[in-house]
Scaffold this motif. Structure first.
Motif, PDB file in Angstrom:
ATOM      1  N   ASP A 152       0.832  -1.219   0.000  1.00  0.00           N
ATOM      2  CA  ASP A 152       0.000   0.000   0.000  1.00  0.00           C
ATOM      3  C   ASP A 152       0.862   1.262   0.000  1.00  0.00           C
ATOM      4  OD1 ASP A 152      -2.186  -1.710   0.143  1.00  0.00           O
ATOM      5  OD2 ASP A 152      -2.289  -1.599   2.341  1.00  0.00           O
ATOM      6  N   MET A 153       2.011   1.189  -0.656  1.00  0.00           N
ATOM      7  CA  MET A 153       2.911   2.342  -0.668  1.00  0.00           C
ATOM      8  C   MET A 153       2.385   3.424  -1.604  1.00  0.00           C
ATOM      9  SD  MET A 153       5.147   1.488   1.532  1.00  0.00           S
ATOM     10  CE  MET A 153       6.098   2.984   1.314  1.00  0.00           C
ATOM     11  N   LYS A 154       2.410   4.656  -1.113  1.00  0.00           N
ATOM     12  CA  LYS A 154       1.967   5.801  -1.901  1.00  0.00           C
ATOM     13  C   LYS A 154       2.956   6.948  -1.743  1.00  0.00           C
ATOM     14  CE  LYS A 154      -3.005   4.788  -1.454  1.00  0.00           C
ATOM     15  NZ  LYS A 154      -2.810   3.504  -0.760  1.00  0.00           N
ATOM     16  N   VAL A 155       3.168   7.660  -2.833  1.00  0.00           N
ATOM     17  CA  VAL A 155       3.971   8.883  -2.796  1.00  0.00           C
ATOM     18  C   VAL A 155       3.026  10.051  -2.610  1.00  0.00           C
ATOM     19  CG1 VAL A 155       5.534  10.372  -4.086  1.00  0.00           C
ATOM     20  CG2 VAL A 155       5.751   7.893  -4.264  1.00  0.00           C
ATOM     21  N   THR A 156       3.302  10.907  -1.627  1.00  0.00           N
ATOM     22  CA  THR A 156       2.398  12.010  -1.330  1.00  0.00           C
ATOM     23  C   THR A 156       2.486  13.092  -2.391  1.00  0.00           C
ATOM     24  OG1 THR A 156       4.066  13.103   0.022  1.00  0.00           O
ATOM     25  CG2 THR A 156       2.583  11.580   1.139  1.00  0.00           C
ATOM     26  N   SER A 157       1.452  13.894  -2.457  1.00  0.00           N
ATOM     27  CA  SER A 157       1.454  15.024  -3.384  1.00  0.00           C
ATOM     28  C   SER A 157       2.464  16.066  -2.933  1.00  0.00           C
ATOM     29  CB  SER A 157       0.055  15.664  -3.454  1.00  0.00           C
ATOM     30  OG  SER A 157      -0.902  14.715  -3.885  1.00  0.00           O
ATOM     31  N   ASP A 165       7.362  12.065   2.295  1.00  0.00           N
ATOM     32  CA  ASP A 165       7.301  11.919   0.839  1.00  0.00           C
ATOM     33  C   ASP A 165       6.473  10.708   0.415  1.00  0.00           C
ATOM     34  OD1 ASP A 165       8.889  14.148   0.303  1.00  0.00           O
ATOM     35  OD2 ASP A 165      10.734  13.006   0.623  1.00  0.00           O
ATOM     36  N   GLY A 166       6.242   9.784   1.328  1.00  0.00           N
ATOM     37  CA  GLY A 166       5.444   8.614   1.009  1.00  0.00           C
ATOM     38  C   GLY A 166       5.136   7.814   2.259  1.00  0.00           C
ATOM     39  N   HIS A 167       4.173   6.902   2.142  1.00  0.00           N
ATOM     40  CA  HIS A 167       3.810   6.093   3.307  1.00  0.00           C
ATOM     41  C   HIS A 167       3.169   4.792   2.841  1.00  0.00           C
ATOM     42  CE1 HIS A 167      -0.377   7.282   2.634  1.00  0.00           C
ATOM     43  NE2 HIS A 167       0.075   8.524   2.472  1.00  0.00           N
ATOM     44  N   GLY A 168       3.069   3.836   3.771  1.00  0.00           N
ATOM     45  CA  GLY A 168       2.492   2.534   3.469  1.00  0.00           C
ATOM     46  C   GLY A 168       2.489   1.671   4.706  1.00  0.00           C
ATOM     47  N   ARG A 169       2.583   0.346   4.494  1.00  0.00           N
ATOM     48  CA  ARG A 169       2.541  -0.581   5.618  1.00  0.00           C
ATOM     49  C   ARG A 169       3.537  -1.713   5.406  1.00  0.00           C
ATOM     50  NH1 ARG A 169      -3.014  -3.126   6.551  1.00  0.00           N
ATOM     51  NH2 ARG A 169      -2.943  -3.411   4.295  1.00  0.00           N
ATOM     52  N   PHE A 207       2.760   7.398  12.521  1.00  0.00           N
ATOM     53  CA  PHE A 207       3.396   6.208  11.967  1.00  0.00           C
ATOM     54  C   PHE A 207       4.279   5.567  13.032  1.00  0.00           C
ATOM     55  CE2 PHE A 207       2.572   9.138   8.493  1.00  0.00           C
ATOM     56  CZ  PHE A 207       1.932   8.316   7.562  1.00  0.00           C
ATOM     57  N   GLU A 208       4.507   4.241  12.862  1.00  0.00           N
ATOM     58  CA  GLU A 208       5.340   3.501  13.832  1.00  0.00           C
ATOM     59  C   GLU A 208       6.800   3.406  13.415  1.00  0.00           C
ATOM     60  OE1 GLU A 208       1.439   3.089  14.644  1.00  0.00           O
ATOM     61  OE2 GLU A 208       2.154   1.906  12.952  1.00  0.00           O
ATOM     62  N   GLN A 209       7.098   3.630  12.150  1.00  0.00           N
ATOM     63  CA  GLN A 209       8.473   3.582  11.674  1.00  0.00           C
ATOM     64  C   GLN A 209       8.686   4.635  10.584  1.00  0.00           C
ATOM     65  OE1 GLN A 209       9.555  -0.306  10.233  1.00  0.00           O
ATOM     66  NE2 GLN A 209      10.033  -1.119  12.246  1.00  0.00           N
ATOM     67  N   GLY A 210       9.921   5.124  10.509  1.00  0.00           N
ATOM     68  CA  GLY A 210      10.267   6.067   9.460  1.00  0.00           C
ATOM     69  C   GLY A 210      11.492   5.600   8.699  1.00  0.00           C
ATOM     70  N   TYR A 211      11.529   5.893   7.407  1.00  0.00           N
ATOM     71  CA  TYR A 211      12.649   5.520   6.547  1.00  0.00           C
ATOM     72  C   TYR A 211      13.144   6.770   5.819  1.00  0.00           C
ATOM     73  CZ  TYR A 211      11.355   0.721   7.473  1.00  0.00           C
ATOM     74  OH  TYR A 211      11.082  -0.466   8.105  1.00  0.00           O
TER      75      TYR A 211
END
Length: 282
Positions: A152-157, A165-169, A207-211
């Protein structure tokens, strides 16, 4: 002096020195005596090939019928039909042992070439990543995470969600963690404490983790604040780490390699006649 070929130049060099020599020494003597003019970027390899083609006990597809040289056990070459004080006590290397030594030398050379190739490949990959624009790098970062099972990765607008810049699971055990990433396509400037702390502030509570991905490097201060008690952990990937992912997951590259085959220790026993090994045993 009339023009001579490479094997003749080798013979002349040996007779001048009157002692067995290595390929390097033979080449240097040919140059010193001006016996041959090499029109190639790798003259040493030309000399080595000429000697091996005309060396007793070495047979391959391109080997010559006329044998002028012998290979001695100390790694030097000498004239096949001539004795000399410098070669007294030196034994000719058995062809089988010589071939084994040649295989070892070639294997070392191949490994060195492979290491150099990987070094050049890594540099080229990093330069290609740095050539992406900021949006392309965000999409690229998303694909890196997807290669490791993130969903479910998405790049934000552009301009939304602050530094996200993006998020998912990602699934961990029986549950899913919400993750976010930020991408900095930088070349010279290193990502430091300020950027990591700001990114953590943007994702804390959401969020629980950041990259964090960057094409440059992280400062020591940035690394020190990546994990802090009670705060969202930030996993960081610099340019070299990104290249590692590309190679490990074959992202943007294609593996085209040949296996390097070597003798097993049991090979001689296998063919000795004393072996109880069944060659056709499943």
């Amino acid at each position: 002096m009339p023009r001579i070929n490479v094997p003749q130049a080798v013979i002349e060099a040996m007779r001048k020195v009157q002692a067995p020599m290595t390929v390097q020494e033979i080449y240097e003597k040919i140059i010193e005596l001006d016996l041959f003019i090499f029109d190639t970027p790798n003259p040493l390899q030309i000399v080595r090939k000429a000697i091996r083609r005309h060396c007793e006990g070495i047979e391959f597809n391109d080997a010559a019928k006329d044998k002028y040289f012998v290979y001695l056990e100390n790694g030097r070459y000498w004239l096949r039909n001539e004795g000399v004080k410098g070669a007294a006590g030196e034994k000719k290397l058995h062809p089988k042992a010589h071939e084994s030594k040649e295989l070892d030398e070639v294997a070392i050379e191949l490994n060195n070439l492979h290491a150099r190739y990987i070094s050049i490949l890594r540099y080229s990959l990093l330069e290609k990543i740095r050539a992406l624009d900021f949006r392309e790098f965000e999409i690229f970062s998303k694909k890196l995470l997807e290669a490791y099972g993130f969903i479910d990765m998405k790049v934000t607008s552009t301009g939304k969600d602050g530094g996200i810049d993006g998020h998912g699971r990602i699934k961990v055990g029986m549950t899913y963690l919400r993750v976010a990433f930020q991408s900095k396509r930088w070349r010279k400037t290193s990502v430091g404490r300020k950027e990591i702390s700001q990114f953590r502030g943007d994702i804390q509570g959401k969020f629980e983790q950041g990259y964090f991905f960057t094409t440059s490097t992280f400062t020591r201060g940035g690394e020190d604040v990546s994990f802090q008690p009670g705060a969202v952990p930030i996993i960081m990937f610099d340019g070299n780490a990104i290249v590692d992912i590309m190679i490990n997951k074959e992202i943007g590259i294609e593996a085209k390699s040949k296996n390097l085959l070597v003798y097993e220790d049991a090979f001689d026993l296998l063919i000795s006649g004393d072996s109880q090994i069944d060659l056709f045993e499943a």
